[in-house]
Design a protein around this motif. Structure first.
Motif, PDB file in Angstrom:
ATOM      1  N   THR A 100     -21.610  -3.802  78.414  1.00  0.00           N
ATOM      2  CA  THR A 100     -22.310  -3.074  79.473  1.00  0.00           C
ATOM      3  C   THR A 100     -23.490  -2.286  78.894  1.00  0.00           C
ATOM      4  O   THR A 100     -24.480  -2.052  79.588  1.00  0.00           O
ATOM      5  CB  THR A 100     -21.364  -2.133  80.243  1.00  0.00           C
ATOM      6  N   GLU A 101     -23.408  -1.912  77.631  1.00  0.00           N
ATOM      7  CA  GLU A 101     -24.543  -1.237  76.989  1.00  0.00           C
ATOM      8  C   GLU A 101     -25.731  -2.194  76.895  1.00  0.00           C
ATOM      9  O   GLU A 101     -26.874  -1.797  77.149  1.00  0.00           O
ATOM     10  CB  GLU A 101     -24.159  -0.733  75.587  1.00  0.00           C
TER      11      GLU A 101
ATOM     12  N   GLN B  20     -27.261  -2.473  80.286  1.00  0.00           N
ATOM     13  CA  GLN B  20     -28.134  -1.337  80.564  1.00  0.00           C
ATOM     14  C   GLN B  20     -29.499  -1.526  79.905  1.00  0.00           C
ATOM     15  O   GLN B  20     -30.535  -1.257  80.519  1.00  0.00           O
ATOM     16  CB  GLN B  20     -27.482  -0.044  80.076  1.00  0.00           C
TER      17      GLN B  20
ATOM     18  N   ARG C 150     -33.289  -1.899  81.704  1.00  0.00           N
ATOM     19  CA  ARG C 150     -34.507  -1.183  81.293  1.00  0.00           C
ATOM     20  C   ARG C 150     -35.671  -2.164  81.105  1.00  0.00           C
ATOM     21  O   ARG C 150     -36.797  -1.887  81.503  1.00  0.00           O
ATOM     22  CB  ARG C 150     -34.265  -0.395  80.010  1.00  0.00           C
TER      23      ARG C 150
END
Length: 148
Positions: free
Chosen positions: A111-112, A115, A119
């Motif tokens: 999930t990082e 993210q 961006r």
């Protein structure tokens, strides 16, 4: 395109590694005739490419998400397409009608990483916002129904 072509397409979607002899047998043609039919389907861009169906989780891409992308400009132009194609985690991109301008499918390991991908999507010129839907489980993804 006739019924023979439709059956050939269905067979190839089921298993693209089949020999032309097996394909021909499935439609009542010789291997050579089946090969010629498939060649013509490729020339006509009915068959766009031959690929392998890889389990995303097995190669470290187990997180799937669909991202609705809001924009203040038309998202179907070449610069946007090229920006999306430059992001390897973007596996599908569609200009849509509805609540957003684009629908993008993203696959990442964590999930990082998702993210970070969001961006990068947000940095594309014209993008004003995103709404993300994270997939918890996929029951199936099927090939196109050829009508065979």
């Amino acid at each position: 395109m006739d019924d023979v072509d439709r059956v050939l397409l269905a067979e190839l979607q089921r298993d693209a590694t089949q020999a032309y002899a097996a394909l021909g047998k499935a439609v009542g043609l010789s291997a050579g005739a089946a090969h010629e039919r498939v060649r013509k389907l490729r020339e006509q861009d009915v068959i766009r490419r031959t690929t392998v169906d890889v389990d995303p989780a097995a190669v470290g891409r187990g997180v799937a998400a669909f991202v609705l992308v809001d924009a203040n400009a038309w998202m179907g132009d070449r610069p946007v397409r090229e920006a999306l194609e430059a992001l390897p985690e973007v596996v599908e991109a569609h200009v849509i009608a509805g609540p957003a301008s684009l629908l993008v499918k993203v696959r990442t390991a964590t999930t990082e990483e998702l993210q970070a991908s969001l961006r990068r999507l947000f940095a594309i010129d014209g993008v004003t916002g995103t709404q993300t839907i994270v997939v918890l489980e996929s029951f199936f993804e099927r090939p196109v129904d050829t009508g065979a």
